[in-house]
Design a protein around this motif. Structure first.
Motif: not given
Length: 206
Positions: A55-57, A75-76, A78, A143, A150
């Motif tokens: 779940e990359t933010t 970038l979201d 989730s 992102g 990340t």
């Protein structure tokens, strides 16, 4: 005087002479195996295939706008977007192979069945903006990951790499290295069809 009964020690040079030959033989055996087996060294297996994507933010790449003229979001992942499969592309402006694959990403961006997003890896914002201004922007979100921390969660070996994520968050496909026409038609598109086929059954996970 030297006692003839005592053997004269021989120089231990044979080992040093043979060592480079042994190393060369080992490397030659590896290359021969790759040739005979037909194994593609770019197809590095990923332990994430079949697993839920991280779940990359990430914050946005400042100064980049989308087709609507609005600032491009960060970038979201989730919630995995709007229900379409997501292609996560890891790129950098300093990466030559990223430039090679970019026209294919521009073509894929015209396919309404998927959404392409990006992780800008260890890059300078001004260089990333010039990269996109020059080659076009296929992404719906970008992102930035300036330290590359990340991408560790994604098991990234280098850039470019890409991951196709199903609407339920499962990673279905990984492309290590730049996309080629063969990789798109023989790898990505079949995986996309698989994702679309399972889409009606996809639902929220408990």
């Amino acid at each position: 005087m030297t006692d003839p009964a005592v053997p004269t020690p021989r120089p231990r040079r044979n080992l040093f002479v043979l060592l480079p030959l042994l190393l060369f033989g080992g490397l030659a055996a590896v290359f021969l195996y790759q040739l005979v087996s037909g194994h593609d060294p770019q197809k590095i297996p990923s332990v994430l295939i079949g697993k839920t994507a991280p779940e990359t933010t990430l914050p946005p790449l400042e100064g980049v706008t989308g087709p609507d003229g609005q600032a491009m979001p960060g970038l979201d992942l989730s919630g995995f977007g709007d229900g379409r499969p997501v292609l996560v592309n890891v790129f950098a402006s300093w990466c030559g192979p990223c430039r090679e694959e970019h026209p294919l990403l521009m073509e894929l961006a015209q396919d309404p069945r998927l959404r392409i997003v990006a992780i800008n890896y260890k890059d300078k914002p001004e260089n990333a903006r010039r990269f996109l201004d020059s080659l076009g922007n296929p992404y719906a979100a970008i992102g930035v990951d300036p330290a590359g921390t990340t991408t560790i969660d994604w098991g990234v070996y280098g850039v470019p790499e890409s991951f196709l994520v199903a609407p339920d968050g499962e990673i279905l496909f990984k492309q290590t290295g730049p996309f080629t026409p063969e990789a798109v038609t023989g790898g990505l598109l079949p995986a996309l069809e698989q994702a679309l086929a399972r889409e009606p059954e996809a639902g929220p996970t408990s």
